[in-house]
Design a protein around this motif. Structure first.
Motif, PDB file in Angstrom:
ATOM      1  N   THR A   1     -10.377  73.031 -27.326  1.00 19.35           N
ATOM      2  CA  THR A   1      -9.637  73.435 -26.147  1.00 19.35           C
ATOM      3  C   THR A   1      -9.750  74.943 -25.986  1.00 19.35           C
ATOM      4  O   THR A   1      -9.401  75.697 -26.894  1.00 19.35           O
ATOM      5  CB  THR A   1      -8.160  73.037 -26.238  1.00 19.35           C
ATOM      6  N   LEU A   2     -10.245  75.361 -24.855  1.00 16.11           N
ATOM      7  CA  LEU A   2     -10.358  76.765 -24.530  1.00 16.11           C
ATOM      8  C   LEU A   2      -9.180  77.192 -23.668  1.00 16.11           C
ATOM      9  O   LEU A   2      -8.690  76.414 -22.843  1.00 16.11           O
ATOM     10  CB  LEU A   2     -11.658  77.061 -23.789  1.00 16.11           C
ATOM     11  N   SER A   3      -8.755  78.419 -23.857  1.00 18.47           N
ATOM     12  CA  SER A   3      -7.679  78.980 -23.061  1.00 18.47           C
ATOM     13  C   SER A   3      -8.126  80.304 -22.461  1.00 18.47           C
ATOM     14  O   SER A   3      -8.917  81.031 -23.058  1.00 18.47           O
ATOM     15  CB  SER A   3      -6.426  79.214 -23.912  1.00 18.47           C
ATOM     16  N   CYS A   4      -7.610  80.596 -21.302  1.00 18.99           N
ATOM     17  CA  CYS A   4      -7.902  81.859 -20.636  1.00 18.99           C
ATOM     18  C   CYS A   4      -6.643  82.332 -19.934  1.00 18.99           C
ATOM     19  O   CYS A   4      -6.086  81.605 -19.106  1.00 18.99           O
ATOM     20  CB  CYS A   4      -9.045  81.696 -19.638  1.00 18.99           C
TER      21      CYS A   4
ATOM     22  N   GLN B   1      -6.499  95.101 -10.173  1.00 15.42           N
ATOM     23  CA  GLN B   1      -7.042  95.120 -11.517  1.00 15.42           C
ATOM     24  C   GLN B   1      -6.617  93.852 -12.249  1.00 15.42           C
ATOM     25  O   GLN B   1      -5.428  93.631 -12.480  1.00 15.42           O
ATOM     26  CB  GLN B   1      -6.581  96.352 -12.285  1.00 15.42           C
ATOM     27  N   VAL B   2      -7.594  93.049 -12.607  1.00 18.48           N
ATOM     28  CA  VAL B   2      -7.351  91.786 -13.295  1.00 18.48           C
ATOM     29  C   VAL B   2      -8.247  91.713 -14.520  1.00 18.48           C
ATOM     30  O   VAL B   2      -9.429  92.081 -14.470  1.00 18.48           O
ATOM     31  CB  VAL B   2      -7.623  90.588 -12.377  1.00 18.48           C
ATOM     32  N   GLN B   3      -7.703  91.234 -15.594  1.00 17.65           N
ATOM     33  CA  GLN B   3      -8.472  91.002 -16.800  1.00 17.65           C
ATOM     34  C   GLN B   3      -8.252  89.578 -17.282  1.00 17.65           C
ATOM     35  O   GLN B   3      -7.137  89.052 -17.214  1.00 17.65           O
ATOM     36  CB  GLN B   3      -8.102  91.989 -17.901  1.00 17.65           C
ATOM     37  N   LEU B   4      -9.318  88.970 -17.763  1.00 16.80           N
ATOM     38  CA  LEU B   4      -9.272  87.621 -18.280  1.00 16.80           C
ATOM     39  C   LEU B   4      -9.668  87.634 -19.748  1.00 16.80           C
ATOM     40  O   LEU B   4     -10.644  88.284 -20.119  1.00 16.80           O
ATOM     41  CB  LEU B   4     -10.227  86.707 -17.509  1.00 16.80           C
ATOM     42  N   VAL B   5      -8.928  86.914 -20.548  1.00 17.78           N
ATOM     43  CA  VAL B   5      -9.201  86.849 -21.973  1.00 17.78           C
ATOM     44  C   VAL B   5      -9.260  85.393 -22.392  1.00 17.78           C
ATOM     45  O   VAL B   5      -8.290  84.648 -22.230  1.00 17.78           O
ATOM     46  CB  VAL B   5      -8.142  87.598 -22.797  1.00 17.78           C
ATOM     47  N   GLU B   6     -10.411  84.993 -22.946  1.00 19.80           N
ATOM     48  CA  GLU B   6     -10.592  83.627 -23.422  1.00 19.80           C
ATOM     49  C   GLU B   6     -10.325  83.535 -24.919  1.00 19.80           C
ATOM     50  O   GLU B   6     -10.462  84.512 -25.657  1.00 19.80           O
ATOM     51  CB  GLU B   6     -12.024  83.130 -23.155  1.00 19.80           C
ATOM     52  N   SER B   7     -10.008  82.335 -25.342  1.00 15.25           N
ATOM     53  CA  SER B   7      -9.868  82.050 -26.753  1.00 15.25           C
ATOM     54  C   SER B   7     -10.097  80.560 -26.971  1.00 15.25           C
ATOM     55  O   SER B   7     -10.065  79.771 -26.027  1.00 15.25           O
ATOM     56  CB  SER B   7      -8.498  82.458 -27.285  1.00 15.25           C
TER      57      SER B   7
END
Length: 115
Positions: free
Chosen positions: A19-22, A1-7
């Protein structure tokens, strides 16, 4: 189970930078690939930049010389530095991870380049 969150998305003027972060959380292997993709309205999702686990980087022609992908493995975070943004860069940007032969996607973050 993996989740990715961008900002990091938002509105920027042409020529500006973002600049994007994940950050990945969950069951993450020690070696995995990460990358950034984008999808503009009425267009297919396309690769922007990828960084396999070995540390190499690959860029689509659209971002070469303007975009830089990097990662902090200790934080399980990948970044996309975007410079000299153009209106055609407007899209939803998605973080991607390839972990144990499975693809994971973030929820997307909107980048709008407009004056």
């Amino acid at each position: 189970q993996v989740q990715l969150v961008e900002s990091g998305g938002g509105l920027v003027q042409p020529g500006g930078s973002l600049t994007l972060s994940c950050t990945a959380t969950g069951s993450i292997s020690s070696a995995y690939g990460m990358g950034w993709y984008r999808q503009a309205p009425l267009k297919q999702r396309e690769m922007v930049a990828v960084m396999p686990s070995g540390g190499s980087t690959y860029y689509a022609n659209s971002g070469k010389g303007r975009f830089t992908i990097s990662r902090d493995n200790a934080k399980n975070t990948v970044y996309l530095q975007m410079n000299n943004l153009k209106p055609e860069d407007t899209a939803v940007y998605y973080c991607h991870a390839f972990i144990r032969a499975l693809n994971y996607w973030g929820q997307g973050t909107q980048v709008t380049v407009s004056s």
